[in-house]
Write a protein that holds these residues in place. Structure first.
Motif, PDB file in Angstrom:
ATOM      1  N   GLU A 196       0.832  -1.217   0.000  1.00  0.00           N
ATOM      2  CA  GLU A 196       0.000   0.000   0.000  1.00  0.00           C
ATOM      3  C   GLU A 196       0.860   1.258   0.000  1.00  0.00           C
ATOM      4  OE1 GLU A 196      -3.887  -1.758   2.415  1.00  0.00           O
ATOM      5  OE2 GLU A 196      -2.162  -0.909   3.498  1.00  0.00           O
ATOM      6  N   HIS A 197       1.977   1.236   0.717  1.00  0.00           N
ATOM      7  CA  HIS A 197       2.899   2.376   0.676  1.00  0.00           C
ATOM      8  C   HIS A 197       3.446   2.585  -0.735  1.00  0.00           C
ATOM      9  CE1 HIS A 197       3.252   3.794   4.781  1.00  0.00           C
ATOM     10  NE2 HIS A 197       3.283   2.552   5.210  1.00  0.00           N
ATOM     11  N   LEU A 198       3.839   1.504  -1.380  1.00  0.00           N
ATOM     12  CA  LEU A 198       4.371   1.611  -2.737  1.00  0.00           C
ATOM     13  C   LEU A 198       3.295   2.074  -3.715  1.00  0.00           C
ATOM     14  CD1 LEU A 198       6.625  -1.583  -2.876  1.00  0.00           C
ATOM     15  CD2 LEU A 198       7.337   0.793  -2.541  1.00  0.00           C
ATOM     16  N   GLU A 199       2.061   1.617  -3.507  1.00  0.00           N
ATOM     17  CA  GLU A 199       0.971   2.046  -4.383  1.00  0.00           C
ATOM     18  C   GLU A 199       0.705   3.543  -4.219  1.00  0.00           C
ATOM     19  OE1 GLU A 199      -1.984   1.874  -7.209  1.00  0.00           O
ATOM     20  OE2 GLU A 199      -0.454   0.397  -6.673  1.00  0.00           O
ATOM     21  N   GLU A 200       0.745   4.043  -2.984  1.00  0.00           N
ATOM     22  CA  GLU A 200       0.569   5.479  -2.763  1.00  0.00           C
ATOM     23  C   GLU A 200       1.712   6.272  -3.394  1.00  0.00           C
ATOM     24  OE1 GLU A 200       0.168   8.724   0.899  1.00  0.00           O
ATOM     25  OE2 GLU A 200       0.634   6.620   1.298  1.00  0.00           O
ATOM     26  N   LEU A 201       2.937   5.768  -3.240  1.00  0.00           N
ATOM     27  CA  LEU A 201       4.083   6.434  -3.849  1.00  0.00           C
ATOM     28  C   LEU A 201       3.939   6.466  -5.362  1.00  0.00           C
ATOM     29  CD1 LEU A 201       6.917   7.692  -3.579  1.00  0.00           C
ATOM     30  CD2 LEU A 201       7.858   5.377  -3.627  1.00  0.00           C
ATOM     31  N   ARG A 202       3.474   5.380  -5.962  1.00  0.00           N
ATOM     32  CA  ARG A 202       3.291   5.332  -7.408  1.00  0.00           C
ATOM     33  C   ARG A 202       2.256   6.362  -7.861  1.00  0.00           C
ATOM     34  NH1 ARG A 202       0.024   3.111 -11.209  1.00  0.00           N
ATOM     35  NH2 ARG A 202      -1.406   2.403  -9.578  1.00  0.00           N
ATOM     36  N   ARG A 203       1.150   6.477  -7.141  1.00  0.00           N
ATOM     37  CA  ARG A 203       0.112   7.442  -7.512  1.00  0.00           C
ATOM     38  C   ARG A 203       0.642   8.872  -7.439  1.00  0.00           C
ATOM     39  NH1 ARG A 203      -3.205   4.266  -4.096  1.00  0.00           N
ATOM     40  NH2 ARG A 203      -3.069   5.926  -2.536  1.00  0.00           N
ATOM     41  N   ARG A 204       1.387   9.166  -6.399  1.00  0.00           N
ATOM     42  CA  ARG A 204       1.896  10.536  -6.246  1.00  0.00           C
ATOM     43  C   ARG A 204       2.967  10.842  -7.301  1.00  0.00           C
ATOM     44  NH1 ARG A 204      -0.139  12.900  -1.842  1.00  0.00           N
ATOM     45  NH2 ARG A 204      -0.975  11.588  -0.191  1.00  0.00           N
ATOM     46  N   LEU A 205       3.812   9.863  -7.617  1.00  0.00           N
ATOM     47  CA  LEU A 205       4.818  10.080  -8.659  1.00  0.00           C
ATOM     48  C   LEU A 205       4.168  10.309 -10.017  1.00  0.00           C
ATOM     49  CD1 LEU A 205       7.612   7.488  -7.752  1.00  0.00           C
ATOM     50  CD2 LEU A 205       7.730   9.977  -7.583  1.00  0.00           C
ATOM     51  N   ILE A 206       3.127   9.541 -10.326  1.00  0.00           N
ATOM     52  CA  ILE A 206       2.427   9.732 -11.595  1.00  0.00           C
ATOM     53  C   ILE A 206       1.820  11.124 -11.669  1.00  0.00           C
ATOM     54  CG2 ILE A 206       0.432   8.973 -12.939  1.00  0.00           C
ATOM     55  CD1 ILE A 206       1.025   6.131 -12.052  1.00  0.00           C
ATOM     56  N   PHE A 207       1.206  11.568 -10.579  1.00  0.00           N
ATOM     57  CA  PHE A 207       0.605  12.905 -10.570  1.00  0.00           C
ATOM     58  C   PHE A 207       1.662  13.982 -10.771  1.00  0.00           C
ATOM     59  CE2 PHE A 207      -0.891  16.778  -8.570  1.00  0.00           C
ATOM     60  CZ  PHE A 207      -2.187  16.890  -9.072  1.00  0.00           C
ATOM     61  N   VAL A 208       2.810  13.847 -10.092  1.00  0.00           N
ATOM     62  CA  VAL A 208       3.870  14.845 -10.221  1.00  0.00           C
ATOM     63  C   VAL A 208       4.431  14.852 -11.638  1.00  0.00           C
ATOM     64  CG1 VAL A 208       6.206  15.420  -9.471  1.00  0.00           C
ATOM     65  CG2 VAL A 208       4.467  14.870  -7.774  1.00  0.00           C
ATOM     66  N   VAL A 209       4.668  13.684 -12.210  1.00  0.00           N
ATOM     67  CA  VAL A 209       5.215  13.604 -13.567  1.00  0.00           C
ATOM     68  C   VAL A 209       4.245  14.217 -14.575  1.00  0.00           C
ATOM     69  CG1 VAL A 209       5.884  12.018 -15.404  1.00  0.00           C
ATOM     70  CG2 VAL A 209       6.708  11.647 -13.084  1.00  0.00           C
ATOM     71  N   VAL A 210       2.969  13.924 -14.443  1.00  0.00           N
ATOM     72  CA  VAL A 210       1.968  14.506 -15.353  1.00  0.00           C
ATOM     73  C   VAL A 210       1.927  16.023 -15.201  1.00  0.00           C
ATOM     74  CG1 VAL A 210      -0.500  14.622 -15.866  1.00  0.00           C
ATOM     75  CG2 VAL A 210       0.593  12.408 -15.472  1.00  0.00           C
ATOM     76  N   PHE A 211       2.018  16.522 -13.966  1.00  0.00           N
ATOM     77  CA  PHE A 211       1.998  17.968 -13.750  1.00  0.00           C
ATOM     78  C   PHE A 211       3.229  18.620 -14.376  1.00  0.00           C
ATOM     79  CE2 PHE A 211       2.477  21.938 -11.485  1.00  0.00           C
ATOM     80  CZ  PHE A 211       1.173  22.377 -11.342  1.00  0.00           C
ATOM     81  N   VAL A 212       4.399  17.993 -14.229  1.00  0.00           N
ATOM     82  CA  VAL A 212       5.619  18.546 -14.821  1.00  0.00           C
ATOM     83  C   VAL A 212       5.523  18.560 -16.336  1.00  0.00           C
ATOM     84  CG1 VAL A 212       8.093  18.180 -15.114  1.00  0.00           C
ATOM     85  CG2 VAL A 212       7.076  17.945 -12.851  1.00  0.00           C
ATOM     86  N   LEU A 233      12.245  22.953 -19.442  1.00  0.00           N
ATOM     87  CA  LEU A 233      12.312  21.983 -18.353  1.00  0.00           C
ATOM     88  C   LEU A 233      12.572  22.665 -17.014  1.00  0.00           C
ATOM     89  CD1 LEU A 233      12.283  19.014 -17.489  1.00  0.00           C
ATOM     90  CD2 LEU A 233      14.730  18.935 -17.979  1.00  0.00           C
ATOM     91  N   LEU A 234      13.491  23.647 -16.987  1.00  0.00           N
ATOM     92  CA  LEU A 234      13.774  24.368 -15.747  1.00  0.00           C
ATOM     93  C   LEU A 234      12.566  25.153 -15.275  1.00  0.00           C
ATOM     94  CD1 LEU A 234      17.387  25.700 -16.461  1.00  0.00           C
ATOM     95  CD2 LEU A 234      16.726  23.833 -14.950  1.00  0.00           C
ATOM     96  N   VAL A 235      11.875  25.800 -16.197  1.00  0.00           N
ATOM     97  CA  VAL A 235      10.670  26.552 -15.830  1.00  0.00           C
ATOM     98  C   VAL A 235       9.593  25.609 -15.310  1.00  0.00           C
ATOM     99  CG1 VAL A 235       8.817  27.997 -16.738  1.00  0.00           C
ATOM    100  CG2 VAL A 235      11.175  28.452 -17.387  1.00  0.00           C
ATOM    101  N   ALA A 236       9.458  24.443 -15.936  1.00  0.00           N
ATOM    102  CA  ALA A 236       8.459  23.467 -15.480  1.00  0.00           C
ATOM    103  C   ALA A 236       8.772  22.975 -14.080  1.00  0.00           C
ATOM    104  CB  ALA A 236       8.400  22.295 -16.458  1.00  0.00           C
ATOM    105  N   PHE A 237      10.038  22.696 -13.795  1.00  0.00           N
ATOM    106  CA  PHE A 237      10.408  22.258 -12.450  1.00  0.00           C
ATOM    107  C   PHE A 237      10.181  23.366 -11.433  1.00  0.00           C
ATOM    108  CE2 PHE A 237      12.955  18.672 -14.272  1.00  0.00           C
ATOM    109  CZ  PHE A 237      12.372  17.678 -13.505  1.00  0.00           C
TER     110      PHE A 237
END
Length: 280
Positions: A10-26, A73-77
């Motif tokens: 469950e911890h890994l699943e939560e981490l995966r969801r948050r990483l996907i959201f961050v990558v999509v936002f970037v 990329l720098l502006v996106a970050f």
């Protein structure tokens, strides 16, 4: 579900969801930055080439394309930094106490504001005189033609490191709040801090002249002194929290003893009354 009840899966699943959201936002931020690349480049070129009747040059075929993607990329970050920090904090928050979560969420806006202030200082105050010195140094012998890649590397690295430098007061406040260092210890080592400030200025500034290095060293020293004040504030908050913790159990014990004292006669009366009636 509490953090202690969550499994590793469950911890890994939560981490995966948050990483996907961050990558999509970037990625979305990169697309927006690419659409507005011309205003962004005009903004970056303003402090250096606003007083010059020329533009930077590109000496390689892919240089302009590479610099464009680097800037986007720098502006996106930079635009995604609040979102990234928020998800990092939310992922780690189940392992923190309520007080620690409160401090973290109060600390986050200060970090962002300090970083933005450092970036603005590097852009408006530090870079224009540094670029003027570099551009005109030796111009009687050399015709300066600035490459766009070199220019972008200098201004972005300078803005980034000034944003990091402006975190000094917050770092000293956190260390004072945790009891790692004290304000008196920091004050006694101000000479060493001044030396480190000039060493850091020599590493941050793209020039080797003492004027531009002083423009960086002086704010670092001021930030260090301001950080000593914040470290003292952190010490007072730490002492106050410790005093409340020590005073809290003592007060409860006194109240408990007082309640026990007033309940003692009733307890003895019930025991005697029951014994007089032959009850056990």
């Amino acid at each position: 579900m509490a953090a202690s009840e969550m499994t590793l899966r469950e911890h890994l699943e939560e981490l995966r969801r948050r990483l996907i959201f961050v990558v999509v936002f970037v990625i979305l931020a990169m697309i927006v930055a690419f659409v507005f690349r011309n205003p962004i480049f005009a903004f970056l070129l303003e402090p250096g080439f606003s007083q010059l009747d020329e533009k930077p040059i590109a000496t390689e075929v892919l240089e302009t394309v590479g610099v464009t993607f680097k800037v986007t990329l720098l502006v996106a970050f930079a635009a995604s930094l609040p979102v990234v920090l928020y998800h990092v904090i939310m992922f780690a928050s189940p392992g923190l106490t309520a007080r620690e979560r409160l401090y973290v969420f109060l600390f986050l806006p200060g970090v962002l504001i300090a970083f933005a202030a450092g970036v603005a200082f590097g852009y408006y105050v530090l870079f224009p005189p540094a670029f003027y010195f570099l551009f005109n140094f030796g111009s009687e012998n050399v015709n300066p033609e600035i490459r766009i890649a070199s220019y972008v590397n200098v201004i972005t690295s300078l803005m980034f490191w000034m944003g990091v430098v402006f975190q000094i007061p917050l770092v000293l406040f956190g260390l004072g709040r945790l009891g790692v260092v004290g304000s008196r210890w920091l004050m006694r080592r101000w000479r060493f801090a001044v030396l480190l400030a000039f060493i850091a200025a020599a590493m941050i500034t793209p020039t080797f002249d003492p004027v531009n290095q002083t423009l960086v060293a002086v704010p670092i020293i001021v930030l260090y002194l301001f950080g000593i004040l914040l470290a003292r504030l952190g010490e007072r908050l730490r002492r106050g929290a410790r005093a409340r913790e020590e005073r809290g159990p003592g007060l409860l014990r006194r109240v408990g003893r007082r309640l026990a004292f007033w309940r003692l006669p009733g307890y003895l009366w019930r025991k005697l009354f029951r014994r007089g009636r032959g009850e056990p």
